[in-house]
Design a protein around this motif. Structure first.
Motif, short mmCIF file in Angstrom:
data_model
loop_
_atom_site.label_atom_id
_atom_site.label_comp_id
_atom_site.label_asym_id
_atom_site.label_seq_id
_atom_site.Cartn_x
_atom_site.Cartn_y
_atom_site.Cartn_z
N SER A 16 0.87 -1.19 0.00
CA SER A 16 0.00 0.00 0.00
C SER A 16 0.90 1.23 0.00
CB SER A 16 -0.90 0.02 1.23
OG SER A 16 -0.12 0.10 2.41
N GLU A 17 0.30 2.36 -0.26
CA GLU A 17 1.01 3.60 0.02
C GLU A 17 0.84 3.83 1.52
OE1 GLU A 17 0.56 6.99 -2.72
OE2 GLU A 17 -0.68 5.63 -3.92
N PRO A 18 1.85 4.36 2.21
CA PRO A 18 1.73 4.55 3.66
C PRO A 18 0.42 5.27 4.04
CG PRO A 18 3.97 4.98 2.98
CD PRO A 18 3.15 4.82 1.71
N GLY A 19 -0.31 4.67 4.97
CA GLY A 19 -1.56 5.26 5.45
C GLY A 19 -2.75 5.06 4.54
N GLN A 20 -2.60 4.28 3.48
CA GLN A 20 -3.68 4.06 2.51
C GLN A 20 -4.10 2.59 2.52
OE1 GLN A 20 -5.08 6.64 0.69
NE2 GLN A 20 -3.75 7.88 2.00
N PRO A 21 -5.26 2.29 1.92
CA PRO A 21 -5.69 0.88 1.82
C PRO A 21 -4.74 0.08 0.92
CG PRO A 21 -7.49 2.38 1.27
CD PRO A 21 -6.25 3.21 1.40
N ALA A 22 -4.77 -1.22 1.06
CA ALA A 22 -3.91 -2.11 0.27
C ALA A 22 -4.18 -1.94 -1.22
CB ALA A 22 -4.14 -3.55 0.67
N ILE A 23 -3.10 -1.94 -1.99
CA ILE A 23 -3.17 -1.90 -3.45
C ILE A 23 -3.23 -3.31 -4.00
CG2 ILE A 23 -1.91 -1.25 -5.55
CD1 ILE A 23 -0.55 0.95 -3.80
N GLU A 24 -2.43 -4.19 -3.37
CA GLU A 24 -2.33 -5.56 -3.84
C GLU A 24 -1.88 -6.46 -2.69
OE1 GLU A 24 -0.59 -6.61 -7.87
OE2 GLU A 24 0.99 -7.37 -6.55
N LEU A 120 5.23 6.66 -19.82
CA LEU A 120 6.00 5.44 -19.62
C LEU A 120 6.42 5.21 -18.18
CD1 LEU A 120 8.21 5.75 -22.80
CD2 LEU A 120 6.27 4.22 -22.48
N ASN A 121 6.18 6.18 -17.30
CA ASN A 121 6.48 5.99 -15.89
C ASN A 121 5.65 4.82 -15.36
OD1 ASN A 121 8.24 8.30 -14.87
ND2 ASN A 121 6.62 9.43 -15.95
N HIS A 122 6.25 4.01 -14.51
CA HIS A 122 5.47 2.96 -13.84
C HIS A 122 4.38 3.65 -13.03
CE1 HIS A 122 4.40 -0.21 -11.05
NE2 HIS A 122 4.94 -1.06 -11.89
N PRO A 123 3.19 3.06 -12.95
CA PRO A 123 2.11 3.71 -12.18
C PRO A 123 2.48 4.03 -10.73
CG PRO A 123 1.22 1.91 -13.49
CD PRO A 123 2.72 1.85 -13.63
N MET A 124 3.45 3.31 -10.16
CA MET A 124 3.85 3.56 -8.77
C MET A 124 5.12 4.42 -8.67
SD MET A 124 1.36 2.17 -7.32
CE MET A 124 1.85 2.44 -5.64
N ALA A 125 5.60 4.94 -9.80
CA ALA A 125 6.79 5.80 -9.77
C ALA A 125 6.53 7.03 -8.91
CB ALA A 125 7.18 6.22 -11.19
N GLY A 126 7.55 7.42 -8.16
CA GLY A 126 7.45 8.59 -7.31
C GLY A 126 6.75 8.36 -5.98
N LYS A 127 6.39 7.11 -5.70
CA LYS A 127 5.63 6.81 -4.48
C LYS A 127 6.43 5.92 -3.54
CE LYS A 127 1.26 7.18 -6.88
NZ LYS A 127 0.01 6.53 -7.23
N ALA A 128 6.34 6.24 -2.25
CA ALA A 128 6.85 5.32 -1.23
C ALA A 128 5.82 4.20 -1.10
CB ALA A 128 7.02 6.04 0.10
N LEU A 129 6.30 2.99 -0.82
CA LEU A 129 5.42 1.84 -0.70
C LEU A 129 5.63 1.16 0.64
CD1 LEU A 129 5.92 0.32 -4.26
CD2 LEU A 129 4.04 1.77 -3.46
N GLN A 130 4.52 0.81 1.28
CA GLN A 130 4.57 0.12 2.56
C GLN A 130 4.24 -1.35 2.32
OE1 GLN A 130 2.43 2.03 5.66
NE2 GLN A 130 2.44 0.24 6.98
N PHE A 131 5.11 -2.23 2.78
CA PHE A 131 4.93 -3.67 2.60
C PHE A 131 4.75 -4.36 3.94
CE2 PHE A 131 7.09 -2.54 -1.30
CZ PHE A 131 6.52 -3.38 -2.25
#
Length: 159
Positions: A16-24, A120-131
């Motif tokens: 997810s993005e930090p503080g957001q619902p799960a993406i996958e 062409l940027n990946h849809p998650m480019a520029g984002k921190a990701l929380q795993f």
């Protein structure tokens, strides 16, 4: 057995993005199987896995530069419409574009009569990701897996 280069790791993840619902999440399917040290996953997640072992669960935030990179506004391209499978393209739509280097996710910016402008940027480019990660198992890689650079058998290639 601890995770290190040339070991096979099977794991579940939720991103997810930090503080957001799960993406996958992989929780509803088989664990993902990767060969460590061969570029199978984003660098920041692989680094966070090092020295963990089967049964470990942990959470980590991967910054954009160790995930899909920073967004580049100039990273756009005009592509002939014939290269898209989708019959109806619309701005904002995410589609897979087949390239010489394999399928690549792109975002439609503008649709013309014969060409499509894409980001062409990946849809998650520029984002921190929380795993959230759960290590299912860790094993030594077979020599052929190291030679091929990917996992064979359960969760991997079947060749």
């Amino acid at each position: 057995m601890k995770i290190e280069k040339n070991r096979v790791v099977r794991f579940h993840y939720t991103v997810s993005e930090p503080g957001q619902p799960a993406i996958e999440t992989s929780k509803e399917r088989e664990p993902l199987a990767i060969l460590i040290g061969h570029g199978a996953i984003i660098p920041g997640l692989e680094a966070a896995m090092m020295d963990h072992a089967a049964g470990d669960s942990f959470e980590t935030v991967v910054e954009a530069d160790q995930a899909y990179g920073q967004r580049r506004d100039e990273f756009t391209q005009r592509v002939p419409k014939k290269h898209f499978r989708e019959a109806r393209l619309r701005p904002g739509q995410e589609v897979m574009l087949n390239t010489a280097m394999g399928p690549r996710p792109v975002t439609v910016l503008k649709v013309g009569a014969t060409v499509v402008d894409v980001d062409l940027n990946h849809p998650m480019a520029g984002k921190a990701l929380q795993f959230q990660v759960e290590i299912v198992d860790v094993r030594e890689a077979e020599p052929v897996e190291i030679e091929h650079g990917h996992v064979h058998g359960e969760g991997g290639a079947q060749h």
